[in-house]
Write an enzyme that holds these catalytic residues in place. Sequence first.
Site, PDB file in Angstrom:
ATOM      1  N   GLN A  42       0.797  -1.287   0.061  1.00 43.23           N
ATOM      2  CA  GLN A  42       0.000   0.158  -0.192  1.00 43.23           C
ATOM      3  C   GLN A  42       0.820   1.231   0.031  1.00 43.23           C
ATOM      4  O   GLN A  42       0.372   2.395  -0.162  1.00 43.23           O
ATOM      5  CB  GLN A  42      -0.937   0.150   1.174  1.00 43.23           C
ATOM      6  CG  GLN A  42      -1.818  -1.208   1.015  1.00 43.23           C
ATOM      7  CD  GLN A  42      -2.926  -1.158   2.319  1.00 43.23           C
ATOM      8  OE1 GLN A  42      -2.676  -1.673   3.325  1.00 43.23           O
ATOM      9  NE2 GLN A  42      -3.996  -0.438   2.193  1.00 43.23           N
ATOM     10  N   ARG A  99       4.247  -0.061  12.861  1.00 40.82           N
ATOM     11  CA  ARG A  99       3.828  -1.529  12.286  1.00 40.82           C
ATOM     12  C   ARG A  99       3.808  -1.370  10.818  1.00 40.82           C
ATOM     13  O   ARG A  99       3.131  -0.539  10.291  1.00 40.82           O
ATOM     14  CB  ARG A  99       2.407  -2.001  12.697  1.00 40.82           C
ATOM     15  CG  ARG A  99       1.820  -3.202  12.105  1.00 40.82           C
ATOM     16  CD  ARG A  99       0.477  -3.562  12.301  1.00 40.82           C
ATOM     17  NE  ARG A  99       0.173  -4.751  11.548  1.00 40.82           N
ATOM     18  CZ  ARG A  99      -0.904  -4.846  10.907  1.00 40.82           C
ATOM     19  NH1 ARG A  99      -1.832  -4.137  10.886  1.00 40.82           N
ATOM     20  NH2 ARG A  99      -0.937  -6.018  10.067  1.00 40.82           N
ATOM     21  N   HIS A 145       1.132  -9.184   4.077  1.00 40.44           N
ATOM     22  CA  HIS A 145      -0.187  -8.318   4.365  1.00 40.44           C
ATOM     23  C   HIS A 145      -0.616  -8.368   2.951  1.00 40.44           C
ATOM     24  O   HIS A 145      -0.460  -7.497   2.040  1.00 40.44           O
ATOM     25  CB  HIS A 145       0.225  -7.025   4.693  1.00 40.44           C
ATOM     26  CG  HIS A 145      -0.739  -6.016   5.002  1.00 40.44           C
ATOM     27  ND1 HIS A 145      -0.786  -5.642   6.307  1.00 40.44           N
ATOM     28  CD2 HIS A 145      -2.129  -5.725   4.551  1.00 40.44           C
ATOM     29  CE1 HIS A 145      -2.115  -4.972   6.456  1.00 40.44           C
ATOM     30  NE2 HIS A 145      -2.818  -4.889   5.203  1.00 40.44           N
ATOM     31  N   ASN A 191      -1.659 -11.100   7.942  1.00 34.67           N
ATOM     32  CA  ASN A 191      -2.627  -9.968   8.287  1.00 34.67           C
ATOM     33  C   ASN A 191      -4.147 -10.460   7.694  1.00 34.67           C
ATOM     34  O   ASN A 191      -4.314 -10.592   6.525  1.00 34.67           O
ATOM     35  CB  ASN A 191      -2.235  -8.771   7.724  1.00 34.67           C
ATOM     36  CG  ASN A 191      -3.301  -7.514   7.861  1.00 34.67           C
ATOM     37  OD1 ASN A 191      -3.419  -6.974   8.914  1.00 34.67           O
ATOM     38  ND2 ASN A 191      -4.036  -7.227   6.723  1.00 34.67           N
ATOM     39  N   GLU A 192      -5.137 -10.401   8.537  1.00 31.40           N
ATOM     40  CA  GLU A 192      -6.462 -10.531   8.043  1.00 31.40           C
ATOM     41  C   GLU A 192      -6.578 -11.576   7.107  1.00 31.40           C
ATOM     42  O   GLU A 192      -7.033 -11.310   5.941  1.00 31.40           O
ATOM     43  CB  GLU A 192      -6.938  -9.294   7.496  1.00 31.40           C
ATOM     44  CG  GLU A 192      -6.938  -7.960   8.565  1.00 31.40           C
ATOM     45  CD  GLU A 192      -7.805  -6.864   7.903  1.00 31.40           C
ATOM     46  OE1 GLU A 192      -8.333  -6.714   7.003  1.00 31.40           O
ATOM     47  OE2 GLU A 192      -7.785  -5.784   8.740  1.00 31.40           O
ATOM     48  N   ASN A 331      -7.533  -6.301  14.304  1.00 35.66           N
ATOM     49  CA  ASN A 331      -7.743  -5.559  13.510  1.00 35.66           C
ATOM     50  C   ASN A 331      -9.336  -5.263  13.537  1.00 35.66           C
ATOM     51  O   ASN A 331     -10.059  -6.100  13.079  1.00 35.66           O
ATOM     52  CB  ASN A 331      -7.135  -5.527  12.090  1.00 35.66           C
ATOM     53  CG  ASN A 331      -5.870  -5.661  11.905  1.00 35.66           C
ATOM     54  OD1 ASN A 331      -5.326  -5.579  12.777  1.00 35.66           O
ATOM     55  ND2 ASN A 331      -5.621  -5.975  10.641  1.00 35.66           N
ATOM     56  N   TYR A 333     -12.936  -2.184  12.973  1.00 30.73           N
ATOM     57  CA  TYR A 333     -13.104  -0.987  12.399  1.00 30.73           C
ATOM     58  C   TYR A 333     -14.575  -0.697  12.915  1.00 30.73           C
ATOM     59  O   TYR A 333     -14.822   0.475  12.990  1.00 30.73           O
ATOM     60  CB  TYR A 333     -13.049  -0.976  11.033  1.00 30.73           C
ATOM     61  CG  TYR A 333     -11.647  -0.904  10.509  1.00 30.73           C
ATOM     62  CD1 TYR A 333     -11.014   0.175  10.216  1.00 30.73           C
ATOM     63  CD2 TYR A 333     -10.824  -2.279  10.638  1.00 30.73           C
ATOM     64  CE1 TYR A 333      -9.575   0.502  10.102  1.00 30.73           C
ATOM     65  CE2 TYR A 333      -9.572  -1.883  10.094  1.00 30.73           C
ATOM     66  CZ  TYR A 333      -8.968  -0.545   9.709  1.00 30.73           C
ATOM     67  OH  TYR A 333      -7.348  -0.695   9.284  1.00 30.73           O
ATOM     68  N   GLU A 397      -4.772  -2.595  14.189  1.00 31.23           N
ATOM     69  CA  GLU A 397      -5.452  -1.632  13.445  1.00 31.23           C
ATOM     70  C   GLU A 397      -6.714  -1.328  13.862  1.00 31.23           C
ATOM     71  O   GLU A 397      -7.469  -2.131  14.419  1.00 31.23           O
ATOM     72  CB  GLU A 397      -5.512  -2.344  12.020  1.00 31.23           C
ATOM     73  CG  GLU A 397      -4.507  -2.522  10.856  1.00 31.23           C
ATOM     74  CD  GLU A 397      -4.908  -2.886   9.662  1.00 31.23           C
ATOM     75  OE1 GLU A 397      -5.996  -2.958   9.219  1.00 31.23           O
ATOM     76  OE2 GLU A 397      -3.953  -3.608   9.133  1.00 31.23           O
ATOM     77  N   TRP A 447      -4.897   2.988  12.097  1.00 28.71           N
ATOM     78  CA  TRP A 447      -4.647   2.698  10.703  1.00 28.71           C
ATOM     79  C   TRP A 447      -5.029   3.981  10.139  1.00 28.71           C
ATOM     80  O   TRP A 447      -6.145   4.075   9.974  1.00 28.71           O
ATOM     81  CB  TRP A 447      -5.372   1.662  10.135  1.00 28.71           C
ATOM     82  CG  TRP A 447      -5.239   1.322   8.628  1.00 28.71           C
ATOM     83  CD1 TRP A 447      -5.938   1.901   7.627  1.00 28.71           C
ATOM     84  CD2 TRP A 447      -4.096   0.620   7.976  1.00 28.71           C
ATOM     85  NE1 TRP A 447      -5.371   1.601   6.426  1.00 28.71           N
ATOM     86  CE2 TRP A 447      -4.157   0.500   6.532  1.00 28.71           C
ATOM     87  CE3 TRP A 447      -2.957  -0.410   8.516  1.00 28.71           C
ATOM     88  CZ2 TRP A 447      -3.445   0.004   5.525  1.00 28.71           C
ATOM     89  CZ3 TRP A 447      -2.197  -1.010   7.555  1.00 28.71           C
ATOM     90  CH2 TRP A 447      -2.362  -0.841   6.171  1.00 28.71           C
ATOM     91  N   GLU A 454      -5.445   1.892  -1.322  1.00 32.42           N
ATOM     92  CA  GLU A 454      -6.510   1.143  -0.611  1.00 32.42           C
ATOM     93  C   GLU A 454      -7.459   0.191  -1.337  1.00 32.42           C
ATOM     94  O   GLU A 454      -8.394   0.047  -1.749  1.00 32.42           O
ATOM     95  CB  GLU A 454      -7.729   2.211   0.024  1.00 32.42           C
ATOM     96  CG  GLU A 454      -8.609   1.846   0.774  1.00 32.42           C
ATOM     97  CD  GLU A 454      -8.196   0.762   2.069  1.00 32.42           C
ATOM     98  OE1 GLU A 454      -7.187   1.296   2.730  1.00 32.42           O
ATOM     99  OE2 GLU A 454      -9.068  -0.370   2.296  1.00 32.42           O
ATOM    100  N   TRP A 455      -6.370  -0.926  -1.696  1.00 31.90           N
ATOM    101  CA  TRP A 455      -6.634  -2.082  -2.631  1.00 31.90           C
ATOM    102  C   TRP A 455      -7.850  -1.789  -3.679  1.00 31.90           C
ATOM    103  O   TRP A 455      -7.582  -1.178  -4.349  1.00 31.90           O
ATOM    104  CB  TRP A 455      -7.115  -3.023  -1.409  1.00 31.90           C
ATOM    105  CG  TRP A 455      -6.211  -3.351  -0.188  1.00 31.90           C
ATOM    106  CD1 TRP A 455      -6.172  -2.824   1.035  1.00 31.90           C
ATOM    107  CD2 TRP A 455      -4.748  -3.853  -0.523  1.00 31.90           C
ATOM    108  NE1 TRP A 455      -5.020  -3.135   1.834  1.00 31.90           N
ATOM    109  CE2 TRP A 455      -4.278  -3.848   0.964  1.00 31.90           C
ATOM    110  CE3 TRP A 455      -4.175  -4.492  -1.370  1.00 31.90           C
ATOM    111  CZ2 TRP A 455      -3.087  -4.284   1.232  1.00 31.90           C
ATOM    112  CZ3 TRP A 455      -2.830  -5.067  -1.167  1.00 31.90           C
ATOM    113  CH2 TRP A 455      -2.371  -4.620   0.155  1.00 31.90           C
TER     114      TRP A 455
END
Length: 495
Positions: A42, A99, A145, A191-192, A331, A333, A397, A447, A454-455
């Site tokens: 990213q 991180r 990631h 990650n995730e 993580n 949100y 995150e 984050w 952003e993907w």
Amino acid sequence: SRCPAPDHPLHLSSASNTQDAMSPSHKLPKDFIWGFATAAFQIEGSANVDGRGKSIWDDFAKLPGKTLDGGNGDVATDSYRLWKEDIALLASYGVRSYRFSISWSRVIPLGGRNDPVNQAGIDFYSKFVDELLAHGIQPFVTLYHWDLPQGLQDRYGGWLNKDEIVKDFTNYAKICFEALGDRVEHWLTINEPWCCAILGHGRGVFAPGRSSDRSRNPEGDSSTEPWIVAHHIILAHAHAVKLYRDEYKSTQKGQIGITLNGDWALPYDNTPENIAAAQHALDFAIGWYADPVYLGFYPPYMREVLGDRMPDFTEEEWSVVKGSSDFYGMNTYTTNLCRAGGEDEFQGNVDYTFTRPDGSQLGNQAHCAWLQDYPDGFRQLLNYIWKRYKMPIYVTENGFAVKGENDMPVEEAVKDYDRIHYFQGTTKALLDAINVDGVDIRSYFPWSLLDNFEWADGYTTRFGITYVDYETQKRYPKESARFLVKWFTEHEDSE
Ligand code: NCW
């Protein structure tokens, strides 16, 4: 503008912060780790520099329609070149830790255990870690990631091939432990994984873009791949941890674990089926990974829904998987209101909404559809994880993308009051979870350090606490950065 001056969030926060700071019980625990987070793909750019191989996101992002604005990772925030400036920025914020993730294909361009290692890649991360430490910033390192070397996708289907990917990931992890482990005290394996499985192999919206979503691909393979991919990710993670514990932990003395995305789930209303639906949502999002890793079984509800499409581990594999994390990496949100009777198997047949039965919204809407601001959900999730898994929690995150921020001039974008509002809520929830509820929380990483790629959203969604002008690569601290730095400075236990 979005926020009138008299009730400017910074005014509110400084009032309450002063009060908090006077009471020792409202401090963070000693040695609490805080900093900001990013991921290699990213931010780094320099896709073809110093021997880096391709990752699955390089070509995927360039396929028509895969990113909202056609953006890709070739330049991103140019952090491979601007790494010293980024560390100086971190130092100016006074963080304890940073991180970041390592790009596997910089270290092993083709990815595999018999492929050449790229010394230039290792050297980059090594000098990066040195520079962080020289500024008193602890590296908090993610191994994976989402940027799988394209070579492994092409050679054997990446995460779909158990024996190969487990060996190759463990080999990659070994190279990183060897090169950096004398200076890195915190490792995150993956990650995730939910995103790799569901978004990458279910909905097909993330690389490698495989879709076994029945509604999109009725002729497809009946939605088997996400469950297989997750199974292999868990095993690869567990083998990397086993290697660390067997060969490095006694000398390097670090902590290692996985980090999982997962949002709080509230029943839409008080009907028994919707109360059950909220638990089912947690099973499919969090329990899917956390139950095997911390408790040693897959959630029974998943087996009920998926039948024999849900893989199982052998006894020998379970002995590696169970207990394979030194902490719970979180993580998170948002919060979803959950209703039974949905048809989305990837969500355990639970419908998600932010609209309450009375028509009101759960919280303030972010730029991305899946995120609303609801801090009480953060506190409840922390309590749920603590009670269920009984592990120290590292929040790795947490953050917010302000609606329309990308369309604002920088002078306006840096006044990110909606993001401040979000962090006012989450920092209070964090403190209450620690001091009132007794949850063992060891870190908090908003984050992200920077606006970045952003993907699937490309550059349209900004999560940064620092604004990045993608034309000039100039960085501009947002008001939220000032808020967070002030908050942590006031709440750190400096004894
Ligand atoms: S997309 C995502 N994110 C953001 C990303 O920048 C970061 O790399 C990730 O670790 C911010 O934090 C994570 N997470 C996916 C959230 C689920 C989205 C659900 C979409 C349904 C189609």
